[in-house]
Design an enzyme around this catalytic site. Sequence first.
Site, PDB file in Angstrom:
ATOM      1  CB  SER A 131      -0.905   0.028   1.232  1.00 62.40           C
ATOM      2  OG  SER A 131      -1.649  -1.157   1.329  1.00 62.40           O
TER       3      SER A 131
HETATM    4  N1  SAH Z   1      -0.734  -5.102   3.956  1.00 63.75           N
HETATM    5  C1  SAH Z   1       0.031  -5.388   2.748  1.00 63.75           C
HETATM    6  C2  SAH Z   1      -0.683  -4.973   1.484  1.00 63.75           C
HETATM    7  C3  SAH Z   1      -1.674  -5.953   1.155  1.00 63.75           C
HETATM    8  S1  SAH Z   1      -2.326  -6.069  -0.464  1.00 63.75           S
HETATM    9  C4  SAH Z   1       1.397  -4.779   2.786  1.00 63.75           C
HETATM   10  O1  SAH Z   1       1.719  -4.056   3.741  1.00 63.75           O
HETATM   11  O2  SAH Z   1       2.173  -5.053   1.883  1.00 63.75           O
HETATM   12  C5  SAH Z   1      -3.660  -7.149   0.006  1.00 63.75           C
HETATM   13  C6  SAH Z   1      -3.256  -8.554   0.361  1.00 63.75           C
HETATM   14  O3  SAH Z   1      -4.416  -9.215   0.825  1.00 63.75           O
HETATM   15  C7  SAH Z   1      -2.737  -9.364  -0.817  1.00 63.75           C
HETATM   16  O4  SAH Z   1      -1.493  -9.903  -0.519  1.00 63.75           O
HETATM   17  C8  SAH Z   1      -3.799 -10.448  -0.987  1.00 63.75           C
HETATM   18  O5  SAH Z   1      -3.292 -11.682  -1.432  1.00 63.75           O
HETATM   19  C9  SAH Z   1      -4.347 -10.556   0.415  1.00 63.75           C
HETATM   20  N2  SAH Z   1      -5.681 -11.151   0.535  1.00 63.75           N
HETATM   21  C10 SAH Z   1      -6.739 -11.030  -0.306  1.00 63.75           C
HETATM   22  N3  SAH Z   1      -7.798 -11.721   0.157  1.00 63.75           N
HETATM   23  C11 SAH Z   1      -7.417 -12.272   1.334  1.00 63.75           C
HETATM   24  C12 SAH Z   1      -8.065 -13.112   2.295  1.00 63.75           C
HETATM   25  N4  SAH Z   1      -9.334 -13.525   2.148  1.00 63.75           N
HETATM   26  N5  SAH Z   1      -7.365 -13.491   3.388  1.00 63.75           N
HETATM   27  C13 SAH Z   1      -6.081 -13.104   3.573  1.00 63.75           C
HETATM   28  N6  SAH Z   1      -5.412 -12.328   2.683  1.00 63.75           N
HETATM   29  C14 SAH Z   1      -6.068 -11.916   1.581  1.00 63.75           C
END
Ligand code: SAH
Length: 251
Positions: A93
């Site tokens: 993000s």
């Molecule tokens: N917090 C992260 C950014 C996340 S992007 C950082 O600091 O880099 C969103 C993430 O959520 C992705 O890696 C995606 O694979 C994950 N995601 C999507 N659906 C999800 C779910 N149901 N449970 C856990 N993770 C999930």
Amino acid sequence: MKSLVVAFLLAASLVHVVGAASAGSHQKALERMLQEIEADTALTARQTGRSSLDDRVLAAMGRVPRHEFVPSELRRYAYDNRPLPIGYGQTISQPYIVALMTDLLALSEDARVLEIGTGSGYQAAVLAELGARVFTIEIIPELGSEVTERFARLGYDEVTSRVGDGYYGWEEEGPFEAIIVTAASPTIPPPLIAQLEPGGVMVIPVGSPFSVQQLTLVEKDETGVVRTRQVLPVAFVPLTGGGQDRSTDDP
Ligand code: SAH
């Protein structure tokens, strides 16, 4: 005994020098990133109701080596105030959004925090720098194993990660003082509300995937009553998984 102490001090200062050298080459970019976060905070103050962020949040972000959380070919952009691809169609993000979401959690010292969507692990590291005990769930196994290795290498022992569908939360480790969801969901997953302790807060982008969502602050009061407030329009990658499909099928 004396030589032991000297050896320990020498080792400690060596670790310090090595750490400082690797952060040093990125120091200017990091400082600019913090200034841009403050500028974005001022620009969005009317919408978010916050004209400044907690100094502890900015200090925590100033301690996390963001270049360790992005693919090596993108390292030169690591401290730009924007999201970056991390593979598998996912993103780390934008720093300003990480700062705002962290600030909204208003964590107490050594809070237990649940994160859904580990991704690169950057947000979890920021929470850990604030003294939180972090539990984080990632649905993509490859990202999950990359991040386990990254937390170990960087010494983020206060973060526990696992692969799974975060829609259902992490019941065995709950309830949590704070929950942060870093993927967009059309609704607030009920299991996450259940795992929030009384007086706890959750931050989650709510809205349809691939369009603009509302960053939403969810507060559960001491009697269990839940209130929500929309904070800012944002764009996140979608929350996927079985739980999510079930919630969108709901009438
Ligand atoms: N917090 C992260 C950014 C996340 S992007 C950082 O600091 O880099 C969103 C993430 O959520 C992705 O890696 C995606 O694979 C994950 N995601 C999507 N659906 C999800 C779910 N149901 N449970 C856990 N993770 C999930």
